[in-house]
Design an enzyme around this catalytic site. Structure first.
Site, PDB file in Angstrom:
ATOM      1  N   GLU A 223      82.635  70.037  43.659  1.00  0.00           N
ATOM      2  CA  GLU A 223      81.764  70.073  44.823  1.00  0.00           C
ATOM      3  C   GLU A 223      81.648  71.500  45.377  1.00  0.00           C
ATOM      4  O   GLU A 223      82.626  72.226  45.461  1.00  0.00           O
ATOM      5  CB  GLU A 223      82.308  69.137  45.907  1.00  0.00           C
ATOM      6  CG  GLU A 223      81.436  69.069  47.154  1.00  0.00           C
ATOM      7  CD  GLU A 223      81.993  68.156  48.229  1.00  0.00           C
ATOM      8  OE1 GLU A 223      81.219  67.749  49.112  1.00  0.00           O
ATOM      9  OE2 GLU A 223      83.206  67.839  48.184  1.00  0.00           O
TER      10      GLU A 223
ATOM     11  N   CYS B   2      82.208  63.248  46.769  1.00  0.00           N
ATOM     12  CA  CYS B   2      83.357  63.323  47.666  1.00  0.00           C
ATOM     13  C   CYS B   2      83.461  62.172  48.664  1.00  0.00           C
ATOM     14  O   CYS B   2      83.926  61.090  48.325  1.00  0.00           O
ATOM     15  CB  CYS B   2      83.348  64.675  48.373  1.00  0.00           C
ATOM     16  SG  CYS B   2      84.946  65.095  49.131  1.00  0.00           S
TER      17      CYS B   2
ATOM     18  N   LYS C 246      74.416  63.964  48.745  1.00  0.00           N
ATOM     19  CA  LYS C 246      75.564  63.301  49.368  1.00  0.00           C
ATOM     20  C   LYS C 246      75.092  62.400  50.498  1.00  0.00           C
ATOM     21  O   LYS C 246      74.442  62.850  51.440  1.00  0.00           O
ATOM     22  CB  LYS C 246      76.528  64.363  49.891  1.00  0.00           C
ATOM     23  CG  LYS C 246      77.868  63.844  50.377  1.00  0.00           C
ATOM     24  CD  LYS C 246      78.753  65.036  50.747  1.00  0.00           C
ATOM     25  CE  LYS C 246      80.172  64.637  51.057  1.00  0.00           C
ATOM     26  NZ  LYS C 246      81.014  65.827  51.321  1.00  0.00           N
TER      27      LYS C 246
END
Length: 302
Positions: free
Chosen positions: A55, A180, A139
């Site tokens: 990331e 994440c 995300k």
């Protein structure tokens, strides 16, 4: 009645746990390019079919930095024959060439993206072995936490959450991609599994507060719940400075919840085999895929 076998085949993966990120994007991209080239050579057990970066690999990980380093990509779901050469994104051009040169699938970690209306996203691009951009995952769940005595981080100060589920179709089968904090929300992996995915890949940067608490248990939970592989790729942990300290420990968890390969916090490349037969064995032995009671609770994938 037995659980149906998954539609896919085994493959080899390489997780690049990059370190040494600086404030100079060009240097970060070159470091990533060299690491991809190295990973593509494989090890004594063979070469990888898929390479994954961590990331926010091209810039320092901090909410205030996202607008500064953001790049326009211009991709949208359903886009066909996207011309990487015409994009304004310097990072995409480097990653596309790296994937093509190596002849591998490349999950390009994530980078700050500048979208329409000047919105900023944390976005993960995926490239096929011919260098084509086939997906961009934005995300969905923003990392807004405040743990007293631990860490406070507010991605929402500068980022906007994504609006779509990302599934890539490869010769090995369907693979889900998320980033994440998305890991903490079981619905994404659940939906991906119900749609036929054999694995979820998460470029991720947990920290030294949340990492030891939840990194392993969350990957095991998502793997066991969905009887699929969960693959995590973190940056290496910085050893100096007052910037963000990633947890590290990039790894692969199998469908029975066993971590079958994992690095420590230092920079490195992890190679692992994704065995589709392990998915079939897990689903045959504990056949939850055919035991769900949608007469009692709703089917989230309906």
């Amino acid at each position: 009645m037995s659980a149906p076998k998954v539609d896919g085949k085994s493959f080899r993966i390489a997780l690049v746990q990059l370190g040494g990120t600086t404030e100079v994007k060009k240097d970060n991209l070159e470091r990533a390019r060299v690491a991809i080239e190295k990973a593509a050579k494989g090890n004594e057990s063979g070469k990888p079919d898929i390479i994954v970066l961590p990331e926010v690999f091209n810039s320092p990980y901090a909410a205030v930095n996202f607008p500064k380093y953001a790049e326009k990509i211009g991709w949208a779901p359903g886009a066909k024959d996207f011309d990487v050469e015409k994009t304004e994104s310097e990072s995409l051009k480097v990653l596309s060439k790296a994937a093509k040169d190596a002849g591998v699938w490349l999950i390009g970690g994530s980078i700050p993206e500048r979208g329409d209306e000047d919105k900023i996203y944390n976005s993960s691009p995926t490239f096929s072995p011919d260098g084509k951009l086939v997906a961009v995952h934005r995300k969905i769940h923003l990392f807004d936490i405040d743990i007293p005595g631990g860490i406070t981080f507010k991605e929402s100060e500068t980022l906007t959450g994504g609006e779509w589920l990302t599934i890539i179709e490869t010769e090995f089968g369907k693979i889900g991609v998320a980033i994440c904090y998305d890991l903490r929300f079981p619905e994404l992996a659940m939906l991906a599994a119900r749609k036929g995915c054999i694995a979820m890949i998460y470029p991720a940067a947990f920290n030294t507060t949340t990492g030891p608490l939840h990194w392993d248990i969350l990957t095991k939970g998502r793997a066991v719940d969905n009887q699929m592989y969960i693959i995590m790729c973190s940056p290496a942990r910085a050893t100096s400075g007052d910037g963000y300290k990633a947890w590290g420990y990039s790894g692969v968890t199998n469908p029975m919840g066993k971590i079958v390969a994992q690095l420590d916090e230092k920079e490195g490349i992890l190679f692992a085999d994704i065995d589709v037969e392990e998915i079939n064995k897990a689903r045959a032995g504990i056949p939850v895929t055919i035991q769900r009671r949608f007469d009692v609770y709703p089917n989230v994938a309906a």
